[in-house]
Design a protein around this motif. Structure first.
Motif, PDB file in Angstrom:
ATOM      1  N   THR A 196      12.774   5.711  -3.776  1.00  0.00           N
ATOM      2  CA  THR A 196      11.600   5.619  -2.913  1.00  0.00           C
ATOM      3  C   THR A 196      10.951   6.992  -2.791  1.00  0.00           C
ATOM      4  O   THR A 196      11.606   7.966  -2.398  1.00  0.00           O
ATOM      5  N   ALA A 197       9.683   7.093  -3.159  1.00  0.00           N
ATOM      6  CA  ALA A 197       8.972   8.365  -3.093  1.00  0.00           C
ATOM      7  C   ALA A 197       8.814   8.794  -1.634  1.00  0.00           C
ATOM      8  O   ALA A 197       8.511   7.984  -0.755  1.00  0.00           O
ATOM      9  N   GLY A 198       9.020  10.080  -1.366  1.00  0.00           N
ATOM     10  CA  GLY A 198       8.938  10.596  -0.005  1.00  0.00           C
ATOM     11  C   GLY A 198       7.762  11.530   0.198  1.00  0.00           C
ATOM     12  O   GLY A 198       6.786  11.531  -0.573  1.00  0.00           O
ATOM     13  N   GLN A 251       2.770   6.825  -4.870  1.00  0.00           N
ATOM     14  CA  GLN A 251       2.441   6.998  -3.463  1.00  0.00           C
ATOM     15  C   GLN A 251       3.697   7.100  -2.614  1.00  0.00           C
ATOM     16  O   GLN A 251       4.763   6.584  -2.972  1.00  0.00           O
ATOM     17  N   LYS A 252       3.573   7.752  -1.466  1.00  0.00           N
ATOM     18  CA  LYS A 252       4.688   7.840  -0.535  1.00  0.00           C
ATOM     19  C   LYS A 252       5.135   6.430  -0.146  1.00  0.00           C
ATOM     20  O   LYS A 252       4.318   5.571   0.182  1.00  0.00           O
ATOM     21  N   GLY A 253       6.440   6.181  -0.199  1.00  0.00           N
ATOM     22  CA  GLY A 253       6.987   4.873   0.134  1.00  0.00           C
ATOM     23  C   GLY A 253       7.057   3.916  -1.037  1.00  0.00           C
ATOM     24  O   GLY A 253       7.698   2.856  -0.940  1.00  0.00           O
ATOM     25  N   GLU A 254       6.436   4.265  -2.164  1.00  0.00           N
ATOM     26  CA  GLU A 254       6.467   3.387  -3.342  1.00  0.00           C
ATOM     27  C   GLU A 254       7.827   3.487  -4.016  1.00  0.00           C
ATOM     28  O   GLU A 254       8.431   4.557  -4.101  1.00  0.00           O
ATOM     29  N   LYS A 255       8.317   2.366  -4.516  1.00  0.00           N
ATOM     30  CA  LYS A 255       9.644   2.309  -5.137  1.00  0.00           C
ATOM     31  C   LYS A 255       9.517   2.198  -6.657  1.00  0.00           C
ATOM     32  O   LYS A 255       8.684   1.432  -7.157  1.00  0.00           O
ATOM     33  N   MET A 256      10.366   2.944  -7.345  1.00  0.00           N
ATOM     34  CA  MET A 256      10.357   2.944  -8.813  1.00  0.00           C
ATOM     35  C   MET A 256      11.743   3.334  -9.294  1.00  0.00           C
ATOM     36  O   MET A 256      12.431   4.141  -8.653  1.00  0.00           O
ATOM     37  N   THR A 276       5.399  -1.953 -10.070  1.00  0.00           N
ATOM     38  CA  THR A 276       6.047  -1.772  -8.778  1.00  0.00           C
ATOM     39  C   THR A 276       5.474  -2.805  -7.808  1.00  0.00           C
ATOM     40  O   THR A 276       4.604  -3.603  -8.175  1.00  0.00           O
ATOM     41  N   GLU A 277       5.931  -2.779  -6.580  1.00  0.00           N
ATOM     42  CA  GLU A 277       5.401  -3.713  -5.582  1.00  0.00           C
ATOM     43  C   GLU A 277       3.948  -3.401  -5.244  1.00  0.00           C
ATOM     44  O   GLU A 277       3.223  -4.267  -4.738  1.00  0.00           O
ATOM     45  N   ASP A 278       3.516  -2.181  -5.553  1.00  0.00           N
ATOM     46  CA  ASP A 278       2.165  -1.752  -5.176  1.00  0.00           C
ATOM     47  C   ASP A 278       1.143  -1.856  -6.304  1.00  0.00           C
ATOM     48  O   ASP A 278      -0.016  -2.172  -6.066  1.00  0.00           O
ATOM     49  N   LYS A 279       1.574  -1.575  -7.552  1.00  0.00           N
ATOM     50  CA  LYS A 279       0.605  -1.560  -8.656  1.00  0.00           C
ATOM     51  C   LYS A 279       1.311  -1.598 -10.006  1.00  0.00           C
ATOM     52  O   LYS A 279       2.544  -1.572 -10.090  1.00  0.00           O
TER      53      LYS A 279
END
Length: 298
Positions: free
Chosen positions: A17-19, A33-38, A133-136
């Motif tokens: 998870t990006a911080g 992005q902050k909070g994005e998981k990869m 990812t869940e975002d893009k």
């Protein structure tokens, strides 16, 4: 080096998870992005294909308590593999605030080491990579142009900073010869890499100088079969082949299972020293020994 440490962590399938670290990152990025998981593996793809500085700091902060601790591991690894003129100050390579320092030779040493890692070879040689990812959804193309423009190119990494200029490391393979080319502060890096690679392939061949599967020594003092555990190949020009010497020396006082060494030299410079081991022969039981054994066992 950041990619090497990530791969050697054996945690590539873990989800990261990006911080906050991505909020202050600049330069070339994958724009996570902050909070994005990869996955850690996909972060390494973003690092190598797109020079993602944000991917670098996410990797560093995930594998260690902070970037400073990760940089310590980078410098320890550099020392371990023989990079004698390198100091890392951050995990991404930007040098406006902290001064990373290295040489073309050390970058070649690092490239050779990294190329031995199967995952690193695969990632640096990938032309395009898709990540969801869940975002893009991301679609990354490799910034190393030689992967598509030079038929022998197998991978590499480009870069740029104001103090180092345009930098490029490439790996190429033709027949059984694999090479690395490194240029720093070069405004014509892709053409120069192609020229240098062509020169290497035209000038050198990879010769098998010592073959572990075709090795034997005859010596009356040896009670058994001498053998070696590794073969040795080396790239040579035609003129250099006449200057190579291969000498096998026996020294029964060495101990620890070794009975000597095979030394390979070029113009009196040692290229390789390979230990020789001894496999003792099984004693063959004679007719009378077998007969006595049967009588005693009755």
């Amino acid at each position: 080096m950041t990619a090497v440490l990530a791969i050697e962590s054996e945690r590539l399938d873990e989800v990261v998870t990006a911080g906050d670290e991505v909020l202050t990152m600049y330069g070339t990025s994958i724009y996570i992005q902050k909070g994005e998981k990869m996955s850690l593996r996909d972060l390494v793809y973003g690092l190598m294909l797109r020079s993602g500085n944000d991917a670098a700091v996410v990797i560093a902060n995930y594998l260690c308590e902070n970037e400073e601790e990760f940089v310590k591991l980078m410098n320890e690894k550099a020392k371990e593999i023989g990079m004698t003129n390198t100091t890392f100050e951050n995990c991404h390579g930007l040098d406006e605030e902290t001064q990373n320092y290295s040489t073309a030779r050390d970058m070649a040493i690092l490239t050779k080491y990294a190329y031995q890692l199967e995952e690193c070879r695969k990632i640096s040689g990938t032309k395009e990579h898709t990540v969801k990812t869940e975002d893009k959804t991301y679609l990354w193309y490799n910034r190393n142009k030689l992967l598509t423009e030079y038929e022998y190119c197998t991978g590499g990494k480009n870069g740029y900073t104001p103090s180092a200029g345009k930098t490029l490391v490439t790996t190429s393979k033709k027949d059984n010869l694999e090479i690395a080319v490194v240029t720093l502060y070069d405004n014509d890096e892709y053409n120069n890499h192609r020229r240098l690679a062509d020169y290497a392939f035209e000038t050198y061949q990879n010769y098998l100088l010592v073959d572990k599967d075709n090795f034997s020594i005859t010596d009356d003092n040896i009670n058994g079969t001498a053998y070696i555990k590794e073969s040795f190949s080396y790239p040579l020009s035609e003129s250099e082949t006449k200057k190579v010497k291969i000498v096998a020396g026996i020294d029964l006082s060495i101990g620890t299972g070794k009975i000597g060494t095979v030394k390979v030299t070029l113009d009196s410079k040692e290229l390789k020293s390979i230990p020789i081991y001894l496999k003792e022969e099984e004693k063959k039981e004679g007719f009378f020994s077998r007969l006595l054994s049967r009588l005693l066992n009755r």
